[in-house]
Design an enzyme around this catalytic site. Structure first.
Site, PDB file in Angstrom:
ATOM      1  N   LYS A 115       0.853  -1.193   0.000  1.00  0.00           N
ATOM      2  CA  LYS A 115       0.000   0.000   0.000  1.00  0.00           C
ATOM      3  C   LYS A 115       0.877   1.226   0.000  1.00  0.00           C
ATOM      4  CE  LYS A 115      -4.457   1.077   0.265  1.00  0.00           C
ATOM      5  NZ  LYS A 115      -5.628   0.287  -0.154  1.00  0.00           N
TER       6      LYS A 115
HETATM    7  P1  NAD Z   1     -12.967   7.913  -2.618  1.00  0.00           P
HETATM    8  O1  NAD Z   1     -11.944   8.967  -2.402  1.00  0.00           O
HETATM    9  O2  NAD Z   1     -13.506   7.688  -3.980  1.00  0.00           O
HETATM   10  O3  NAD Z   1     -14.219   8.171  -1.651  1.00  0.00           O
HETATM   11  C1  NAD Z   1     -14.118   8.338  -0.272  1.00  0.00           C
HETATM   12  C2  NAD Z   1     -15.456   8.816   0.259  1.00  0.00           C
HETATM   13  O4  NAD Z   1     -15.403   8.884   1.692  1.00  0.00           O
HETATM   14  C3  NAD Z   1     -15.820  10.228  -0.232  1.00  0.00           C
HETATM   15  O5  NAD Z   1     -17.206  10.290  -0.484  1.00  0.00           O
HETATM   16  C4  NAD Z   1     -15.464  11.104   0.968  1.00  0.00           C
HETATM   17  O6  NAD Z   1     -16.194  12.321   0.981  1.00  0.00           O
HETATM   18  C5  NAD Z   1     -15.854  10.177   2.105  1.00  0.00           C
HETATM   19  N1  NAD Z   1     -15.235  10.534   3.379  1.00  0.00           N
HETATM   20  C6  NAD Z   1     -13.965  10.932   3.622  1.00  0.00           C
HETATM   21  N2  NAD Z   1     -13.805  11.198   4.920  1.00  0.00           N
HETATM   22  C7  NAD Z   1     -14.993  10.947   5.506  1.00  0.00           C
HETATM   23  C8  NAD Z   1     -15.466  11.029   6.840  1.00  0.00           C
HETATM   24  N3  NAD Z   1     -14.665  11.425   7.824  1.00  0.00           N
HETATM   25  N4  NAD Z   1     -16.753  10.686   7.089  1.00  0.00           N
HETATM   26  C9  NAD Z   1     -17.571  10.291   6.093  1.00  0.00           C
HETATM   27  N5  NAD Z   1     -17.182  10.192   4.809  1.00  0.00           N
HETATM   28  C10 NAD Z   1     -15.923  10.525   4.532  1.00  0.00           C
HETATM   29  O7  NAD Z   1     -12.340   6.576  -2.024  1.00  0.00           O
HETATM   30  P2  NAD Z   1     -12.757   5.076  -2.332  1.00  0.00           P
HETATM   31  O8  NAD Z   1     -11.856   4.574  -3.384  1.00  0.00           O
HETATM   32  O9  NAD Z   1     -14.223   4.996  -2.491  1.00  0.00           O
HETATM   33  O10 NAD Z   1     -12.311   4.357  -0.980  1.00  0.00           O
HETATM   34  C11 NAD Z   1     -13.169   4.277   0.159  1.00  0.00           C
HETATM   35  C12 NAD Z   1     -12.708   3.144   1.043  1.00  0.00           C
HETATM   36  O11 NAD Z   1     -12.732   1.927   0.286  1.00  0.00           O
HETATM   37  C13 NAD Z   1     -11.282   3.254   1.588  1.00  0.00           C
HETATM   38  O12 NAD Z   1     -11.221   2.651   2.861  1.00  0.00           O
HETATM   39  C14 NAD Z   1     -10.484   2.426   0.609  1.00  0.00           C
HETATM   40  O13 NAD Z   1      -9.268   1.937   1.163  1.00  0.00           O
HETATM   41  C15 NAD Z   1     -11.462   1.305   0.346  1.00  0.00           C
HETATM   42  N6  NAD Z   1     -11.216   0.556  -0.876  1.00  0.00           N
HETATM   43  C16 NAD Z   1     -11.177   1.178  -2.095  1.00  0.00           C
HETATM   44  C17 NAD Z   1     -10.966   0.411  -3.231  1.00  0.00           C
HETATM   45  C18 NAD Z   1     -10.983   1.011  -4.628  1.00  0.00           C
HETATM   46  O14 NAD Z   1     -10.917   0.240  -5.593  1.00  0.00           O
HETATM   47  N7  NAD Z   1     -11.108   2.312  -4.793  1.00  0.00           N
HETATM   48  C19 NAD Z   1     -10.763  -0.965  -3.131  1.00  0.00           C
HETATM   49  C20 NAD Z   1     -10.827  -1.576  -1.879  1.00  0.00           C
HETATM   50  C21 NAD Z   1     -11.067  -0.792  -0.764  1.00  0.00           C
END
Ligand code: NAD
Length: 425
Positions: A115
Site C-alpha cells: 500500500k
Molecule cells: P474515494 O476517495 O472515492 O471516496 C471516499 C469517500 O469517503 C468520499 O465520499 C469522501 O467524501 C468520504 N469521506 C472521507 N472522509 C470521511 C469522513 N470522515 N466521514 C464520512 N465520509 C468521509 O475513495 P474510495 O476509493 O471509495 O475508498 C473508500 C474506502 O474503500 C477506503 O477505505 C479504501 O481503502 C477502500 N477501498 C477502495 C478500493 C478502490 O478500488 N477504490 C478498493 C478496496 C477498498
C-alpha cells in the site's frame, strides 16, 4: 503549505496497525503447524518513506511525506492502492498493506500485499501541482515498484488520471511503456472495463449473497452507506437498482437522510459535478450523531478506517454490516456486533472486487488481449461468490467470525508459501 514530517505515531490508540495485529492474534490459534511462521505476518517486509518536494504555482517549494509499504511478497508481487489524504501515516499504510496481503490470499490472487500513501489534502493543490506531486512520488518509490515487483492502484482521493501519470512517470524512468506497473488506468491506456465499478460491485455481491443466507430480501431493504466516492457511490447505485431504499448517506461534507429512499443516480451526478451531498435536493441534512442512529437492514461503511468504534457498535441499529472501506470496524466493536447478532462481512472479502478486477487488468496488459465487460463481471461474480462460500464454510467449521475465517484461509495460504520457499539464505 507543506505537511509536517515524521507522521508515525507510536502507541496511537486508534492505530490501524495495532488493529491489524490484533486480528492476526485472533487467527494464530487456528493455523496448526504454520503458527510457527505467524511472526512473518506481524511485520512488513519493507517500508519506504520518501520526501516529495514540489514547485507550487506561486513559485514557493512545498514538501510532502509519502510512503510505500510492502507487507508480504511470499505469494507474488506486491499489490495495493495509493491514498492521498491529510491523515496518512506510516502506521496506516502498514496496516493497509497487511490487509492487502490477507485480501489477495483470501481471493487466491497471485499477489502479496502492499500500500502507498501521501500525507496531503489534494483539494489544496491545483491540477498541475497534483500532477507534479504524483510524478515525484512515483519517481521516489520507483526503485521498489514495477509490473513484476509491486503494482499500485487507486484508493482514497486517487483515480484513473493519477494512475495514468504514475504509469507515464515509471515508463519514462525505465525507458519503455510499462502499462502493467499500475492498475485502475484509463481504458485508453490499458485499463480494464469494469475496474472503476468493481469494488462497489463486489460490495453489492457480498451483501446480496450474505443477505440471501440470512433470508433478508435486498429488495425493499433499508440501506445506509458511509462514503459516497468510488466504492460507496457504486455500491449505493447497485443497492438502489436491486430495489433497496438507500435512506442514509454520509461523505466528508456531511450526512443526509430520506426515509423514502434517496435518488442515488441523480445524487452521484450532482456530486460528480461539484455539488455538496448535503445540498442535494430531496434529502434532509442530519448531524453525525443522527447518522449513526439511523435504522437500517444493511450498513455499508465505505469511507475510512476506525468508523465502527466500540461506542457506535453498542447502539447501531442494523442487521448486516458489509465493509466497503478497509478497517472500518475495530476488534472491540467486532466483538460487540457479534454479541448483538449483527453479521459483519469483513473488508478483506467484501471490498476485494477492486483488486480482483485489477488482477484481470494486469493479466490483460501482459497478454495485450482485452476482455469484454460481460466477461469481466462474470469472472468477478464467480470469484467473489466462491471466496464467500469458502469463508462462510470455514467460519461454521471453526465457529469463528467471518473475519477470522477469511484470515484463516488467507494466512494459511501465505504461510504455506513462506514455508515452501524457506528462508534465504
Ligand atoms: P474515494 O476517495 O472515492 O471516496 C471516499 C469517500 O469517503 C468520499 O465520499 C469522501 O467524501 C468520504 N469521506 C472521507 N472522509 C470521511 C469522513 N470522515 N466521514 C464520512 N465520509 C468521509 O475513495 P474510495 O476509493 O471509495 O475508498 C473508500 C474506502 O474503500 C477506503 O477505505 C479504501 O481503502 C477502500 N477501498 C477502495 C478500493 C478502490 O478500488 N477504490 C478498493 C478496496 C477498498
Amino acid at each position: 503549505m507543506s505537511t509536517p514530517g515524521l507522521s508515525y505515531v507510536p502507541n496511537n490508540p486508534h492505530s490501524p496497525w495495532q488493529m491489524y495485529l490484533q486480528q492476526v492474534d485472533r487467527v494464530a490459534p487456528h493455523l496448526g503447524h504454520l503458527e510457527r511462521w505467524v511472526e512473518t505476518l506481524k511485520r512488513c517486509k519493507r517500508v519506504l518513506a520518501v520526501d516529495i518536494p514540489i514547485n507550487r504555482d506561486d513559485g514557493t517549494v512545498a514538501h510532502f511525506e509519502g510512503f510505500r509499504a510492502q507487507h508480504n511478497m511470499s505469494r507474488g508481487p506486491g499489490k495495493g492502492g495509493v491514498r492521498f489524504h491529510p491523515d496518512v501515516t506510516i502506521d496506516e499504510v502498514m496496516a493497509l498493506a497487511g490487509w492487502m496481503t490477507v485480501k489477495n490470499a483470501a481471493l487466491n490472487l497471485p499477489y502479496g500485499g502492499a500500500k502507498g500513501g501521501v500525507r496531503v489534502d489534494p483539494k489544496t493543490l491545483t491540477r498541475p501541482e497534483l500532477e507534479r506531486l504524483t510524478r515525484r512520488y512515483t519517481s521516489e518509490i520507483g526503485v521498489i515498484i514495477g509490473p513484476d515487483k509491486d503494482i499500485p492502484a487507486p484508493d482514497v482521493n486517487t483515480n484513473d488520471q493519477i494512475m495514468a501519470w504514475m504509469m507515464d512517470t515509471y515508463s519514462m524512468n525505465v525507458g519503455a511503456t510499462a502499462t502493467g506497473v499500475v492498475t485502475g488506468k484509463p481504458i485508453a491506456l490499458g485499463g480494464s472495463l469494469g475496474r472503476k465499478e468493481a469494488t462497489g460491485r463486489g460490495v453489492y455481491i457480498a451483501a446480496r449473497e450474505t443477505a440471501r443466507a440470512m433470508n433478508l430480501d435486498i429488495s425493499g431493504s433499508r440501506v445506509v452507506v458511509q462514503g459516497f466516492g468510488n466504492v460507496g457511490g457504486i455500491a449505493a447505485r447497485l443497492f438502489k437498482a436491486a430495489g433497496a431504499h438507500v435512506i442514509g448517506l454520509q461523505d466528508a461534507s456531511g450526512a443526509v437522510v430520506n426515509e423514502a429512499g434517496i435518488d442515488v443516480d441523480t445524487a452521484l451526478d450532482f456530486v460528480a459535478n461539484g455539488g455538496k451531498l448535503c445540498e442535494f435536493h430531496g434529502v434532509v441534512p442530519i448531524s453525525e450523531a443522527e447518522f449513526w442512529d439511523l435504522k437500517s437492514d444493511i450498513f455499508v461503511p465505505a469511507a475510512l478506517e476506525n468508523q465502527l468504534t466500540e461506542e457506535r457498535a453498542k447502539t447501531i441499529s442494523t442487521k448486516l454490516v458489509v465493509e466497503g472501506a478497509n478497517g472500518p470496524t475495530t476488534p472491540a466493536a467486532d466483538d460487540i456486533l457479534h454479541d448483538r447478532g449483527i453479521l459483519v462481512v469483513p473488508d478483506v472479502i467484501a471490498n476485494a472486487g477492486g483488486v480482483t478486477v485489477s488482477y484481470f487488468e494486469w493479466v490483460q496488459d501482459f497478454s495485450s488481449f482485452f476482455w469484454t465487460e460481460a466477461e469481466i463481471n462474470d469472472r468477478l461474480e464467480r470469484i467473489m461468490v466462491e471466496a464467500l462460500k469458502a469463508v462462510v464454510h470455514t467460519a461454521e467449521k471453526n465457529k469463528v467470525s467471518l473475519r477470522t475465517a477469511a484470515f484463516i484461509i488467507a494466512c494459511t495460504r501465505v504461510l504455506t508459501a513462506r514455508e515452501l520457499r524457506g528462508l534465504y539464505p
